[in-house]
Every structure is written in structure tokens, then in C-alpha cells.
Design an enzyme around this catalytic site. Structure first.
Site, mmCIF file in Angstrom:
data_model
loop_
_atom_site.group_PDB
_atom_site.id
_atom_site.type_symbol
_atom_site.label_atom_id
_atom_site.label_comp_id
_atom_site.label_asym_id
_atom_site.label_seq_id
_atom_site.Cartn_x
_atom_site.Cartn_y
_atom_site.Cartn_z
ATOM 1 N N TYR A 20 3.202 42.604 1.438
ATOM 2 C CA TYR A 20 3.840 42.533 2.753
ATOM 3 C C TYR A 20 5.309 42.961 2.652
ATOM 4 O O TYR A 20 5.801 43.753 3.461
ATOM 5 C CB TYR A 20 3.711 41.110 3.310
ATOM 6 C CG TYR A 20 4.441 40.904 4.606
ATOM 7 C CD1 TYR A 20 3.975 41.477 5.792
ATOM 8 C CD2 TYR A 20 5.608 40.139 4.656
ATOM 9 C CE1 TYR A 20 4.657 41.296 6.990
ATOM 10 C CE2 TYR A 20 6.285 39.948 5.852
ATOM 11 C CZ TYR A 20 5.808 40.537 7.014
ATOM 12 O OH TYR A 20 6.484 40.359 8.194
ATOM 13 N N GLU A 42 3.887 35.801 14.646
ATOM 14 C CA GLU A 42 5.123 35.026 14.442
ATOM 15 C C GLU A 42 5.080 33.727 15.242
ATOM 16 O O GLU A 42 5.522 32.692 14.764
ATOM 17 C CB GLU A 42 6.368 35.849 14.820
ATOM 18 C CG GLU A 42 6.694 36.971 13.855
ATOM 19 C CD GLU A 42 7.158 36.527 12.479
ATOM 20 O OE1 GLU A 42 7.447 35.327 12.273
ATOM 21 O OE2 GLU A 42 7.230 37.389 11.591
ATOM 22 N N TRP A 50 4.657 31.483 6.413
ATOM 23 C CA TRP A 50 4.218 32.837 6.729
ATOM 24 C C TRP A 50 3.010 33.201 5.857
ATOM 25 O O TRP A 50 2.125 33.940 6.287
ATOM 26 C CB TRP A 50 5.371 33.818 6.557
ATOM 27 C CG TRP A 50 5.022 35.212 6.970
ATOM 28 C CD1 TRP A 50 5.030 36.324 6.180
ATOM 29 C CD2 TRP A 50 4.593 35.660 8.267
ATOM 30 N NE1 TRP A 50 4.644 37.423 6.913
ATOM 31 C CE2 TRP A 50 4.369 37.044 8.199
ATOM 32 C CE3 TRP A 50 4.380 35.019 9.481
ATOM 33 C CZ2 TRP A 50 3.944 37.801 9.285
ATOM 34 C CZ3 TRP A 50 3.951 35.772 10.571
ATOM 35 C CH2 TRP A 50 3.736 37.140 10.463
#
Length: 188
Positions: A20, A42, A50
Site C-alpha cells: 500500500y 477511510e 488501517w
């Protein structure tokens, strides 16, 4: 590279985080479908890590019609109930309802501005903000700009778009480049 090892921001510790970090985080995104996906993800991340969201990303894509905002905007209570039973995603009714509301507002912005991209990137004049932090400790959780975008989105009816979520979103879609000095993706 140091001793044959790629230097990254210190949070990129797992293989998924490294991928990522290297391929997405801080790279400018101008595709409305991806901008919508990241906005929803988000929001789903609020209060969680995350990494939890990244691990569930493919399941989210499947459950949310590949983040097609036109389809998500039409979700009804039956669809929300179905999503609440999906153990592969984050099952939070408020966040799922927010995704539907945000899809509806996203479509309104597309109508008004021609694209969500045009609306969003106007906040930074179409160019990413390149920060020059030495360490992650210097990176803020929010900024006056994320405060402003958050306020503007909330006025339009968006949910789960607080300033901290918005700053993380800005990083995720490359409006802000917060790769720290020493990271192989840092740019002067």
C-alpha cells in the site's frame, strides 16, 4: 536503499502495508471511482486500524458493488441489513448508512462540478502538497485545510468525514505527500 533494504516510512511494517505504501499512499488519484472507494474506506476505518480495512478491502469491494457510487446511493434498508450480516466487512450500521448517504452526496457533487475530482482537487489548486517531515512524529493528524474540507463536506450532508479522517483521505489519494525524509518515495 540501505544495505540492500528499501527504506520506507516507519508504519509500513507488514507486506500489505509495504505494498500500500509503495503503490498507493501519497500517489495522486483523479479517478472518481477510486476517490469514492477511498472516502468510504477511510470512514470505515474510524476507530480501527488501517490494516484492518486493508485486510477487508476486497470483501468491501465485493459487498459494495465495486464502490460504484450510483449503485451504493440506491441501497435501501434491506441491502443495509444484508451488509450487516456480511462477516467479511466492518459491520457498523452507522458507517454503512453513511456510505449510502455519502454516495448520494458524491453524485450531487459530480453533477455540480462535473466530477468529484474537480471539486476535491480545487482545494489544492490541482497540485499535491509536498510536506518535508523528518519523521512520522511531525505529521499532523489534521490541518486547517482538512478542517475546511471536512466542514464543507458536512454542510453538504456527508458523514464520517471529520478532519482527522479527511487528512488521512488526503494522504491516501495523494493530495498530500507525507512520505518522510529517508523514505525511498520522499520527494524534495
Amino acid at each position: 536503499m540501505e544495505n540492500g533494504k528499501i527504506k520506507r516510512c516507519s508504519w509500513a511494517t507488514t507486506d500489505l502495508y509495504k505494498e500500500y505504501h509503495d503503490k498507493e499512499w501519497g500517489n495522486p488519484v483523479h479517478d472518481d471511482d477510486r476517490l469514492f472507494e477511498m472516502l468510504i474506506l477511510e470512514g470505515m476505518q474510524a476507530g480501527l486500524s488501517w490494516l484492518t480495512v486493508l485486510n477487508k478491502r476486497e470483501a468491501f469491494r465485493e459487498a459494495f458493488d465495486q464502490f460504484d457510487c450510483r449503485k451504493v446511493a440506491l441501497y435501501d434498508e434491506a441491502k443495509i441489513g444484508e451488509l450487516m450480516k456480511n462477516e467479511k466487512i466492518i459491520r457498523n450500521r452507522r458507517k454503512i448508512r453513511a456510505a449510502v448517504t455519502n454516495a448520494q452526496q458524491f453524485l450531487r457533487i459530480q453533477e455540480e462540478y462535473g466530477s468529484f475530482d474537480a471539486f476535491l482537487w480545487a482545494y489544492v489548486g490541482g497540485e499535491p502538497i509536498a510536506n518535508h517531515f523528518r519523521s512520522e512524529d511531525e505529521i499532523p493528524a489534521k490541518t486547517p485545510l482538512s478542517d475546511r474540507i471536512s466542514r464543507d463536506l458536512k454542510k453538504r450532508g456527508f458523514q464520517f468525514v471529520g478532519s482527522t479522517i479527511l487528512y488521512a483521505y488526503m494522504q491516501a489519494v495523494g493530495m498530500v505527500n507525507d512520505h518522510v525524509k529517508g523514505c525511498h518515495l520522499y520527494r524534495d
